[in-house]
Write a protein that holds these residues in place. Structure first.
Motif, short mmCIF file in Angstrom:
data_model
loop_
_atom_site.label_atom_id
_atom_site.label_comp_id
_atom_site.label_asym_id
_atom_site.label_seq_id
_atom_site.Cartn_x
_atom_site.Cartn_y
_atom_site.Cartn_z
N GLY A 9 0.83 -1.19 0.00
CA GLY A 9 0.00 0.00 0.00
C GLY A 9 0.87 1.25 0.00
N GLY A 10 0.22 2.40 -0.10
CA GLY A 10 0.97 3.65 -0.08
C GLY A 10 0.18 4.80 -0.64
N LEU A 11 0.90 5.85 -1.00
CA LEU A 11 0.31 7.07 -1.52
C LEU A 11 0.62 7.18 -3.00
N VAL A 12 -0.40 7.48 -3.79
CA VAL A 12 -0.22 7.61 -5.24
C VAL A 12 -1.14 8.71 -5.73
N GLN A 13 -0.77 9.32 -6.84
CA GLN A 13 -1.60 10.38 -7.42
C GLN A 13 -2.71 9.79 -8.27
N THR A 14 -3.74 10.58 -8.47
CA THR A 14 -4.84 10.17 -9.35
C THR A 14 -4.29 9.75 -10.71
N GLY A 15 -4.79 8.60 -11.18
CA GLY A 15 -4.34 8.06 -12.46
C GLY A 15 -3.15 7.12 -12.35
N GLY A 16 -2.57 7.04 -11.18
CA GLY A 16 -1.41 6.19 -10.98
C GLY A 16 -1.78 4.74 -10.71
N SER A 17 -0.76 3.92 -10.42
CA SER A 17 -0.94 2.49 -10.21
C SER A 17 -0.26 2.05 -8.92
N LEU A 18 -0.81 1.00 -8.33
CA LEU A 18 -0.22 0.35 -7.17
C LEU A 18 -0.54 -1.14 -7.26
N ARG A 19 0.32 -1.94 -6.66
CA ARG A 19 0.02 -3.36 -6.51
C ARG A 19 0.14 -3.72 -5.04
N VAL A 20 -0.94 -4.23 -4.49
CA VAL A 20 -0.90 -4.74 -3.12
C VAL A 20 -0.83 -6.26 -3.16
N SER A 21 -0.10 -6.80 -2.19
CA SER A 21 0.10 -8.25 -2.10
C SER A 21 -0.43 -8.75 -0.77
N CYS A 22 -0.71 -10.04 -0.74
CA CYS A 22 -1.16 -10.68 0.50
C CYS A 22 -0.50 -12.05 0.59
N ALA A 23 0.40 -12.19 1.54
CA ALA A 23 1.12 -13.45 1.73
C ALA A 23 0.40 -14.28 2.79
N ALA A 24 0.12 -15.53 2.45
CA ALA A 24 -0.63 -16.42 3.33
C ALA A 24 0.27 -17.49 3.94
N SER A 25 -0.09 -17.93 5.13
CA SER A 25 0.61 -19.04 5.76
C SER A 25 -0.29 -19.65 6.82
N GLY A 26 0.01 -20.91 7.16
CA GLY A 26 -0.72 -21.57 8.24
C GLY A 26 -1.99 -22.30 7.83
N PHE A 27 -2.27 -22.34 6.52
CA PHE A 27 -3.42 -23.10 6.03
C PHE A 27 -3.11 -23.55 4.60
N THR A 28 -3.93 -24.44 4.08
CA THR A 28 -3.70 -25.01 2.74
C THR A 28 -4.20 -24.03 1.69
N PHE A 29 -3.33 -23.14 1.31
CA PHE A 29 -3.68 -21.99 0.49
C PHE A 29 -4.45 -22.38 -0.77
N LYS A 30 -4.00 -23.42 -1.46
CA LYS A 30 -4.57 -23.75 -2.78
C LYS A 30 -6.03 -24.18 -2.68
N THR A 31 -6.53 -24.48 -1.50
CA THR A 31 -7.93 -24.88 -1.34
C THR A 31 -8.82 -23.73 -0.90
N TYR A 32 -8.28 -22.52 -0.91
CA TYR A 32 -9.04 -21.35 -0.46
C TYR A 32 -9.26 -20.37 -1.59
N GLY A 33 -10.54 -19.94 -1.74
CA GLY A 33 -10.81 -18.77 -2.54
C GLY A 33 -10.31 -17.55 -1.78
N MET A 34 -9.88 -16.53 -2.51
CA MET A 34 -9.28 -15.36 -1.89
C MET A 34 -9.97 -14.09 -2.36
N GLY A 35 -10.09 -13.13 -1.48
CA GLY A 35 -10.76 -11.90 -1.84
C GLY A 35 -10.06 -10.67 -1.30
#
Length: 127
Positions: A9-35
Motif C-alpha cells: 500500500g501507499g500514496l499515489v496520485q490520481t491516475g497512478g498504479s499500485l500493486r498490493v500483495s497478501c502473503a498467506a501461511s498456516g493453512f492449505t492456500f490452494k484450497t481457499y478462494g481469496m478476496g
C-alpha cells in the motif's frame, strides 16, 4: 498459526498504479478462494475483487472493473491486486481474506463468508 499479511500500500496520485500483495501461511492456500475488500471510516467493508480456489474465476465490484486485476500464485501462497487508473474514491484500507473452497460469486463477494482476514494495508490516492 494462520496469517494473511498485506503489503504494497501507499500514496499515489490520481491516475497512478499500485500493486498490493497478501502473503498467506498456516493453512492449505490452494484450497481457499481469496478476496480483497476495502473500508473507509465512513463505510462498511466493501467487496473489491475475488478469485476462486482453483484460480479459474474472478469477480470484481462494478466500481473497479477494467481498472483492477486480482491474481494468485499458489507456489508463493500469495495473491495480488493490481490497481491501475486509481481515483481518490479508491482511498481505503485494503484487506485480503480467505474462504475455504470459495468458488461462487454469492459467497466470494460476501465478507461474512470468509474464514480468515489480514490486518489491512492503507491505500491513499491524492487528487
Amino acid at each position: 498459526q494462520v496469517q494473511l499479511v498485506e503489503s504494497g500500500g501507499g500514496l499515489v496520485q490520481t491516475g497512478g498504479s499500485l500493486r498490493v500483495s497478501c502473503a498467506a501461511s498456516g493453512f492449505t492456500f490452494k484450497t481457499y478462494g481469496m478476496g480483497w475488500f476495502r473500508q473507509t471510516p465512513e463505510k462498511e467493508r466493501d467487496f473489491v475483487a475475488a478469485i476462486s480456489w482453483g484460480g479459474s474465476t474472478t469477480y470484481y465490484a462494478d466500481s473497479v472493473k477494467g481498472r483492477f486485476t486480482i491474481s494468485r500464485d499458489n507456489a508463493q501462497e500469495t495473491i495480488y491486486l493490481q490497481m491501475n487508473n486509481l481515483k481518490p474514491e479508491d482511498t481505503a484500507i485494503y484487506y485480503c481474506a480467505a474462504q475455504h473452497f470459495g468458488l461462487h460469486e454469492v459467497e466470494l463477494t460476501t465478507s461474512g463468508k470468509y474464514d480468515y482476514w489480514g490486518q489491512g494495508a492503507q491505500v491513499t490516492v491524492s487528487s
